[in-house]
Design a protein around this motif. Structure first.
Motif, short mmCIF file in Angstrom:
data_model
loop_
_atom_site.label_atom_id
_atom_site.label_comp_id
_atom_site.label_asym_id
_atom_site.label_seq_id
_atom_site.Cartn_x
_atom_site.Cartn_y
_atom_site.Cartn_z
N GLN A 1 48.91 126.82 50.02
CA GLN A 1 49.83 127.71 49.08
C GLN A 1 50.45 127.33 48.27
OE1 GLN A 1 49.88 132.32 50.75
NE2 GLN A 1 47.86 132.70 50.95
N ARG B 1 50.03 126.39 45.29
CA ARG B 1 51.49 126.81 44.48
C ARG B 1 52.24 125.50 43.51
NH1 ARG B 1 56.70 127.41 44.77
NH2 ARG B 1 56.32 126.81 46.96
N GLU C 1 52.38 123.92 39.88
CA GLU C 1 53.30 123.25 39.06
C GLU C 1 53.53 122.41 38.37
OE1 GLU C 1 56.87 125.03 41.33
OE2 GLU C 1 56.19 126.91 41.62
#
Length: 221
Positions: free
Chosen positions: A116, A120, A124
């Motif tokens: 995760q 993420r 980004e």
């Protein structure tokens, strides 16, 4: 009535006419008394040996009972120890199974958290890359417009008139400087384009790393 050797020896018989000879009878009675005395001594010896044998038998019987009881106690103790050991082993196995399951669950949770976080961070980075790509594209387009404007300026009638009116040396200098400037602009545009391609490659590398990490965690599950 129990006779003794003395009773046999002291026995007195009445005499009659034509009876047994007294001397022979006395001798025989003495022999019978001696034999009876020997038999009684043998009986006493046998009784003593019998009592001794019975005492030994009773001792060995008691010893056997004690041994049997010891064997039973030892067997019970062994059974109890075995039962306790089995229970301890079962408890250890159960605890080990629980610990293993907890470790596996914790590893899975950590793996999922890592995925995760990686996803993420990758997202980004993708967003940042898109923004940079947009900015680079805008700068690249701006440079292209500047280059086009400069080329259009060189091809304009003003430059041609300067060359025609005899200011050739000045025009040549200006044209050379303009060409150098245009080459620098072209080089800058190429560098910007190369940086854009490097960002694309870096974005693909990050995406592949995230996919590989996800696959490894899935294989562990």
């Amino acid at each position: 009535m129990v006779l003794t050797p003395n009773d046999i020896q002291m026995k007195d018989f009445h005499t009659q006419l034509r009876g047994y000879e007294k001397e022979q009878v006395n001798q025989y009675l003495e022999q019978v008394a001696d034999a009876y005395s020997e038999q009684m001594a043998e009986n006493h010896r046998l009784e003593y040996e019998l009592k001794d044998a019975q005492a030994k038998i009773e001792y060995f019987n008691n010893l056997q009972n004690t041994v049997n009881e010891s064997i039973i106690v030892a067997q019970n103790a062994a059974d109890q120890v075995k039962t306790q050991a089995d229970n301890k082993v079962q408890a250890m196995m159960a605890q080990t199974r629980v610990n293993t399951e907890n470790m596996v669950d914790e590893a899975i949770q950590q793996g999922r958290q890592i995925i995760q976080d990686a996803q993420r961070q990758a997202q980004e980075l993708i967003e940042q890359t898109k923004q940079l790509q947009g900015q680079i594209q805008n700068h690249y387009d701006s440079l292209q417009h500047v280059v086009a404007d400069q080329r259009q300026l060189l091809d304009s009638d003003t430059w041609k008139q300067l060359i025609t009116n005899g200011s050739g040396q000045l025009a040549d200098n200006i044209q050379q400087q303009s060409q150098a400037y245009l080459q620098k602009l072209d080089q800058l545009a190429q560098d910007v384009k190369a940086d854009n391609e490097d960002l694309v490659v870096e974005h693909e590398s990050v995406t592949q790393s995230v996919d590989k990490a996800t696959q490894n965690v899935d294989n562990q599950d």
